[in-house]
Design a protein around this motif. Sequence first.
Motif, short mmCIF file in Angstrom:
data_model
loop_
_atom_site.label_atom_id
_atom_site.label_comp_id
_atom_site.label_asym_id
_atom_site.label_seq_id
_atom_site.Cartn_x
_atom_site.Cartn_y
_atom_site.Cartn_z
N PRO A 9 -1.74 -1.80 -4.64
CA PRO A 9 -2.90 -2.60 -4.12
C PRO A 9 -3.76 -1.80 -3.23
N ALA A 10 -3.28 -0.80 -2.62
CA ALA A 10 -3.86 -0.06 -1.61
C ALA A 10 -3.54 1.27 -1.49
N ILE A 11 -4.33 2.33 -0.90
CA ILE A 11 -3.80 3.51 -0.87
C ILE A 11 -4.18 4.08 0.43
N PHE A 12 -3.42 4.54 1.45
CA PHE A 12 -3.62 5.00 2.66
C PHE A 12 -3.92 6.31 2.65
N GLU A 13 -4.65 6.83 3.56
CA GLU A 13 -4.97 8.38 3.58
C GLU A 13 -5.39 8.97 1.87
N ALA A 14 -6.18 8.19 1.40
CA ALA A 14 -6.56 8.37 -0.14
C ALA A 14 -7.43 9.84 -0.07
N THR A 15 -7.24 11.04 -0.65
CA THR A 15 -8.08 12.01 -0.63
C THR A 15 -8.68 12.40 -1.57
N PHE A 16 -9.90 13.07 -1.26
CA PHE A 16 -11.02 13.15 -2.42
C PHE A 16 -11.72 14.42 -1.75
N LEU A 21 -14.31 17.47 1.90
CA LEU A 21 -13.09 16.79 1.86
C LEU A 21 -13.38 15.36 2.69
N CYS A 22 -12.77 14.46 1.96
CA CYS A 22 -12.59 13.33 2.86
C CYS A 22 -11.21 12.27 2.69
N ARG A 23 -10.71 11.85 3.71
CA ARG A 23 -9.52 11.19 3.73
C ARG A 23 -9.77 9.75 4.17
N VAL A 24 -9.49 8.74 3.15
CA VAL A 24 -9.98 7.54 3.41
C VAL A 24 -8.70 6.68 4.25
N ASP A 25 -8.83 6.19 5.29
CA ASP A 25 -7.72 5.50 6.13
C ASP A 25 -7.13 4.54 5.12
N ILE A 26 -7.75 3.60 4.58
CA ILE A 26 -7.35 2.70 3.74
C ILE A 26 -8.14 2.44 2.57
N LEU A 27 -7.84 2.29 1.20
CA LEU A 27 -8.67 2.34 0.03
C LEU A 27 -8.14 1.14 -0.55
N LYS A 28 -8.70 -0.04 -0.79
CA LYS A 28 -8.12 -1.19 -1.15
C LYS A 28 -8.56 -1.65 -2.27
N GLY A 56 0.83 -1.03 0.03
CA GLY A 56 0.01 -0.08 -0.19
C GLY A 56 0.85 1.38 -0.07
N VAL A 57 0.18 2.25 -0.49
CA VAL A 57 1.15 3.76 -0.67
C VAL A 57 0.34 4.60 0.36
N LEU A 58 1.12 5.48 1.10
CA LEU A 58 0.70 6.55 1.87
C LEU A 58 0.59 7.70 1.00
N ILE A 59 -0.40 8.49 0.93
CA ILE A 59 -0.64 9.70 0.51
C ILE A 59 0.03 10.79 1.64
N GLU A 60 1.32 11.31 1.41
CA GLU A 60 1.92 11.95 2.46
C GLU A 60 1.57 13.53 2.61
N GLU A 61 1.12 13.90 1.64
CA GLU A 61 0.80 15.44 2.01
C GLU A 61 -0.34 15.64 3.09
N ASP A 62 -0.17 16.69 3.67
CA ASP A 62 -1.07 16.57 4.97
C ASP A 62 -2.17 17.96 4.54
N HIS A 63 -2.70 18.25 5.60
CA HIS A 63 -4.06 19.07 5.27
C HIS A 63 -3.63 20.36 4.87
N THR A 64 -2.53 20.99 4.55
CA THR A 64 -1.84 22.17 4.15
C THR A 64 -1.44 22.00 2.67
N GLN A 65 -1.64 20.63 2.20
CA GLN A 65 -1.35 20.46 0.80
C GLN A 65 -2.47 19.64 -0.02
N LEU A 66 -3.66 19.99 0.31
CA LEU A 66 -4.77 19.25 -0.36
C LEU A 66 -4.90 19.05 -1.44
N ALA A 67 -4.45 20.27 -2.49
CA ALA A 67 -4.79 19.94 -4.05
C ALA A 67 -3.61 18.79 -4.21
N GLN A 68 -2.38 18.82 -3.59
CA GLN A 68 -1.47 17.83 -3.99
C GLN A 68 -1.80 16.54 -3.45
N ALA A 69 -2.59 16.43 -2.47
CA ALA A 69 -3.04 14.88 -2.08
C ALA A 69 -3.99 14.48 -2.94
#
Length: 499
Positions: free
Chosen positions: A87-94, A100-107, A60-73
């Motif tokens: 196979p999976a994305i952590f903190e997937a951001t939409f 706004l929502c960040r999904v803990d784990i998107l499989k 799985g890959v973590l989206i590392e950008e935080d709340h100050t970089q939402l467009a990049q996330a």
Amino acid sequence: MPKAYQLTKSKYCKGLNCPKALYLSVHQSNLATPPGPAQQLRFDEGTEVGILAQKEFVGGVLIEEDHTQLAQAVEATQTCIGDKSIPAIFEATFIHDGVLCRVDILKRNPDDSWDIYEVKSTKEAKEEHEDDVAIQLWVLEHCGLKVRNVFLKHINPEFICPNWNEYFMDTDLTDAARFKVLKEVDSFLSKQKLLLSQAEMPDVHLGSQCGNPYVCEFKDYCWKDVPAGSSLELYRSKKKYDIYYNQYEFIHEIDPKQIKLTEFQNRQWLASKQDEPIVNLEGIRKELLKLQFPLYFIDFETVAFAIPFLDGMKSYQRLPVQWSCHLMISPESEVEHIEYLVDVDSSDDPRVACAKSLDRLFQRGFGTLIAYHQSFEIGVLNELADQVPEFEEILRESVKNFWDLEQIFQKSYYHQDMAGSCSIKSVLPHFAPELSYKDLEVQDGGSAEATLNKMVRGLLPADEVQARRHQLLKYCKRDTEAMLVILENLLDLTKVKLS
Ligand code: SF4
């Protein structure tokens, strides 16, 4: 056109619980009480549980950008979605329509659909979790994702350390989330957006939502003008909000012919009517005469870990790491103070070390063990007995000898200063105002637990450990000292002489 505010998953859920909390969190977040040490500890544990859950999704890959970089996330999330080797994305951001929502784990599933996993450090799925996942489903589907399942990944209540492959449990919330998306989410979002566009804060009555499912961060602000003696102090009353707003603002105004009061509430009413304590001297005397020397005034401090580290322990199982005892061997003897605090540098199992320390204490023979809210102490001792078989006999014997000081205040003594609470911190100022906790560095059980938790896990800076130990010892000692002083006052009041 109402101004477009950006809602988040947590703000949406906050708004469902209380519109005023949502409004304040967006427009006047400075009015929130910052999290205390105990709450911060729970947040940190939640983060640790989230990281542990990610380990189940290898690659799985973590989206590392935080709340100050939402467009990049959002962009990084889309890149990961496009890469089928992930196979999976952590903190997937939409973001959709200002939500706004960040999904803990998107499989990712083989058919290119996706499963949402919301990770919680609770031991069960709760009603409020359904809204939490519903808003995620709503956002993701509006962003064009095909979502197959929605799971709540939480701690398995049957987990026993170190069976790590059984740590998590998935509860399928797909149907509940779909139902809410179909029936509720659109209309709730419209209402919330409209609310946030108003200049005026919504007028919301105080209610059970202030403390449930969690204590609201604006409680200090919203409750600051509630007057002393108000009907909101009615003990364990589900109707107190209705009584306060619609019938009687103050307890002394209540007409008991109109409002059915419990025994305790009746004492509250009498105390406020007569402006003096309501005391059942005979009832207290009867209880005091049950006391047998030696008298142990005992209090435990415990830690409980979401991710336990000792074999045989469950998540959040209480581990006693400190106790204080004021001991009176006989009516004539001096009061002794004995205490125990775990030695984190020792290689001994802390459960065995604590059980050993209690074994030494109880060698004086059992008289009465005086606790304040005895179910806590009894529970801790029974759990310790389960964990340390070599001391099981003496620990089980000890629980047969408890006497609960709190019961006196639940049944036979009420003073208005208690403000509808029987906790030791509510009772003590009436008997010994000089013995408050205000002069201590550690002033409540939550702070003590947070400090102990860090100490046991070796997270306290080395140069702080001694000072913190000293503070913890002072705090726990104050608890049993307070019990002793309260009991002495009750003996004076009732003229009971123990023999
Ligand atoms: S304290 Fe109660 S009324 Fe105030 S914002 Fe929080 S939940 Fe709403």
